[in-house]
Scaffold this active site. Structure first.
Site, mmCIF file in Angstrom:
data_model
loop_
_atom_site.group_PDB
_atom_site.id
_atom_site.type_symbol
_atom_site.label_atom_id
_atom_site.label_comp_id
_atom_site.label_asym_id
_atom_site.label_seq_id
_atom_site.Cartn_x
_atom_site.Cartn_y
_atom_site.Cartn_z
ATOM 1 N N ALA A 1 1.999 -1.354 11.717
ATOM 2 C CA ALA A 1 2.009 -1.433 10.367
ATOM 3 C C ALA A 1 3.296 -1.052 10.358
ATOM 4 O O ALA A 1 3.740 -0.523 10.822
ATOM 5 C CB ALA A 1 1.023 0.022 9.903
ATOM 6 N N LYS B 1 0.964 -1.027 -0.120
ATOM 7 C CA LYS B 1 0.225 -0.059 -0.111
ATOM 8 C C LYS B 1 0.456 1.670 -0.040
ATOM 9 O O LYS B 1 0.331 1.824 -0.955
ATOM 10 C CB LYS B 1 -0.761 0.092 1.275
ATOM 11 N N GLY B 2 1.937 1.563 0.563
ATOM 12 C CA GLY B 2 3.167 2.560 0.771
ATOM 13 C C GLY B 2 2.992 3.331 -0.543
ATOM 14 O O GLY B 2 3.370 4.094 -0.644
ATOM 15 N N HIS C 1 3.752 -6.223 -7.586
ATOM 16 C CA HIS C 1 4.803 -6.844 -7.494
ATOM 17 C C HIS C 1 4.482 -8.720 -7.749
ATOM 18 O O HIS C 1 4.322 -9.141 -8.087
ATOM 19 C CB HIS C 1 4.720 -7.515 -6.194
ATOM 20 N N GLN D 1 -2.410 -2.853 7.717
ATOM 21 C CA GLN D 1 -2.963 -4.012 7.403
ATOM 22 C C GLN D 1 -4.131 -4.354 6.217
ATOM 23 O O GLN D 1 -4.339 -3.612 5.017
ATOM 24 C CB GLN D 1 -3.620 -4.555 8.743
ATOM 25 N N THR E 1 7.740 -6.516 7.859
ATOM 26 C CA THR E 1 8.255 -5.327 8.379
ATOM 27 C C THR E 1 8.888 -4.950 9.493
ATOM 28 O O THR E 1 9.874 -4.296 9.938
ATOM 29 C CB THR E 1 7.727 -4.257 7.729
ATOM 30 N N ARG F 1 -14.389 0.232 27.451
ATOM 31 C CA ARG F 1 -14.338 2.044 27.978
ATOM 32 C C ARG F 1 -13.787 2.234 29.807
ATOM 33 O O ARG F 1 -13.843 2.501 30.928
ATOM 34 C CB ARG F 1 -16.173 1.781 28.899
HETATM 35 P P1 IMP Z 1 -2.028 -7.707 15.853
HETATM 36 O O1 IMP Z 1 -2.391 -6.443 15.155
HETATM 37 O O2 IMP Z 1 -0.397 -7.211 16.030
HETATM 38 O O3 IMP Z 1 -2.368 -7.847 17.267
HETATM 39 O O4 IMP Z 1 -1.547 -8.976 15.209
HETATM 40 C C1 IMP Z 1 -2.788 -9.941 14.458
HETATM 41 C C2 IMP Z 1 -2.676 -10.114 13.328
HETATM 42 O O5 IMP Z 1 -2.424 -9.214 12.081
HETATM 43 C C3 IMP Z 1 -0.776 -11.303 13.389
HETATM 44 O O6 IMP Z 1 -1.690 -12.182 12.057
HETATM 45 C C4 IMP Z 1 -0.585 -10.308 12.565
HETATM 46 O O7 IMP Z 1 0.465 -11.358 11.821
HETATM 47 C C5 IMP Z 1 -1.678 -9.517 11.326
HETATM 48 N N1 IMP Z 1 -0.793 -8.354 11.490
HETATM 49 C C6 IMP Z 1 -0.978 -7.123 12.008
HETATM 50 N N2 IMP Z 1 -0.510 -6.184 11.215
HETATM 51 C C7 IMP Z 1 -0.003 -6.627 10.069
HETATM 52 C C8 IMP Z 1 0.383 -5.611 8.678
HETATM 53 O O8 IMP Z 1 1.106 -4.752 8.232
HETATM 54 N N3 IMP Z 1 1.051 -6.823 7.721
HETATM 55 C C9 IMP Z 1 0.284 -8.104 7.865
HETATM 56 N N4 IMP Z 1 -0.127 -8.775 8.555
HETATM 57 C C10 IMP Z 1 -0.323 -7.559 9.622
#
Ligand code: IMP
Length: 442
Positions: free
Chosen positions: A38, A15-16, A340, A227, A308, A141
């Site tokens: 992210a 996305k970046g 890609h 995400q 990343t 809350r």
């Molecule tokens: P959390 O967001 O750290 O709680 O992770 C929850 C789920 O989302 C996990 O499976 C992570 O690997 C995935 N996830 C969180 N952030 C990213 C991202 O930026 N890219 C890909 N997967 C992500």
């Protein structure tokens, strides 16, 4: 005019690169959900910047807003801002007073709960950044918001309510020792100082009002989703999801404070990676495993498929088209960008998961539960492979220079998703994104 950029798969769709390409026309770049889970790399003037929280537009003299739907770790925020300043930039970052704060205990709890869940394979493979526990407190809350940091008395009141509960949870439920992350006085000292700095630097805003006023003035807003749709808390592969809404509806409007009509009158662009990658756990029907592992290794290396934020090697699969149809419907894509494409060049075979064989029938979109998704076998469709070419030259020449078989692949994706192609990524540099349509100029 607004443009919303959304991941249509499992995150890491690149996305970046598109935020980069189209952010130039924007006045404000807004993140509306997620936190420092992210990761994005921005290349500007030959310099590379790795960011996980600061919106990438802030590197390019745009105003970067972290909307109320974000969860903000002030340590990361200040680290990134200080690093950018040391490198000679002056990022203008505004933080919503309604955004929730990731506290040190949230990160600890993230780790503890993942560990506890791993016995029953329910761990999501989180980034360990405390994202889930912070959103839990928001909905429960009992969270601490950025606005609360500005008033030391309110901050103390909030901490005195919530921290003893967290301490009890760690000690009594999980039977572990609660460390300094659970010390009210230490937390108060650090986070009141965060509030002072945010205030001194004039960083806090009511994001809805701020963005509304700019929009009324005719400024261009770019909403940058983090995400992807299939790890959306509502529309993703629950429970292997993140705890927010990357999707345009629940995310961009609610998470920034502008109305859904503002987002809906603009463009919603889905970002698609030409294959699939995944850092977390859970099923993945089109995953390249077994005999296909060497192919997965090849794609992983060539595509630089390592997290990343965490550096973890990503799992690799063929493009999952039911997943894309699901994303197109959930977000209402007006266009897509496919990234890609070059990574699939030179293979002996190119396949996609066109549909799923599920309990004796064929389905074309994702089932609702992850257990059902796990029972899905991909119905593969094969494409004629395309050769390795000089992608930089292709990018210079434009869409027509893309090898014909690859264009057939792109046409297929566009038809299945029901949205035109706005851009194609054929390499990591900004100059290697072929633009067919600038969404700010539709
Ligand atoms: P959390 O967001 O750290 O709680 O992770 C929850 C789920 O989302 C996990 O499976 C992570 O690997 C995935 N996830 C969180 N952030 C990213 C991202 O930026 N890219 C890909 N997967 C992500």
């Amino acid at each position: 005019m607004t443009v919303t950029i959304v991941g249509s798969q499992l995150g890491d769709e690149g996305k970046g690169a598109l935020v980069d390409l189209w952010g130039g026309a924007a006045d404000v770049v807004v993140r509306y959900q997620g936190g420092d889970n992210a990761g994005h790399t921005v290349v500007e003037g030959g310099e590379e910047y790795k960011l996980s929280l600061v919106p990438s537009g802030a590197v390019r003299d745009k105003i970067g807003v972290l909307g109320n739907g974000c969860v903000v770790n002030p340590r990361t925020l200040f680290d990134e801002i200080d690093t950018l300043r040391e490198r000679g930039l002056d990022p203008d970052v505004r933080v919503a007073e309604r955004a929730h704060v990731i506290m040190p205990y949230h990160r600890v709890l993230d780790g503890i709960e993942e560990e506890a869940k791993s016995d029953s394979d329910l761990d999501a493979g989180t980034t360990g950044r405390g994202i889930g526990p912070t959103y839990e407190d928001k909905v429960g809350r009992r969270g601490i918001r950025v606005g609360d940091l500005l008033d030391p008395d309110v901050l103390r009141e909030r901490l005195e309510y919530v921290v003893p509960q967290k301490r009890t949870l760690v000690e009594e439920v999980f039977g572990l020792d609660a460390g300094e992350e659970f010390d009210v006085d230490a937390l108060h000292e650090e986070y009141a100082a965060v509030g002072t700095r945010l205030e001194t630097e004039g960083m806090t805003v009511d994001s809805g009002t701020f963005l509304h006023e700019r929009h009324e003035r005719g400024e261009q807003l770019l909403f940058e989703g983090a995400q992807g749709t299939s790890i959306d808390i509502d529309h993703g592969i629950y429970p292997y999801v993140t705890s927010s809404n990357p999707t345009a509806g629940g995310g961009a409007a609610v998470g920034s404070g502008v109305g859904p009509t503002v987002v809906g009158r603009g463009e919603v662009v889905g970002i698609v990676k030409a294959y699939l990658s995944r850092v977390g756990t859970g099923p993945l029907p089109t995953e390249l495993v077994g005999d296909d592992e060497p192919l997965a290794d090849h794609i992983r290396e060539k595509g630089g498929e390592f997290g990343t934020v965490t550096g973890r090697p990503r799992r690799i699969g063929w493009l999952d088209v039911p997943m894309l149809r699901h994303a197109a419907r959930a977000n209402g894509f007006t266009g897509i960008a496919v990234n890609h494409l070059d990574v699939l060049a030179g293979l002996d075979e190119v396949k996609v998961g066109h549909a799923y064989a599920f309990d004796g029938r064929e389905i074309e979109t994702m089932p609702t539960t992850t257990e059902q998704w796990e029972r899905c076998e991909p119905v593969l469709k094969e494409f004629e492979p395309w050769p390795e070419v000089d992608w930089t030259a292709v990018a210079e020449e434009g869409y027509g220079a893309i090898p014909e078989n690859a264009r057939t692949y792109l046409d297929y994706v566009s038809t299945e998703v029901g949205a035109p192609i706005y851009a194609v990524g054929v390499g990591p540099d900004r100059a290697e994104t072929i633009e067919l349509q600038d969404p700010f100029e539709t």
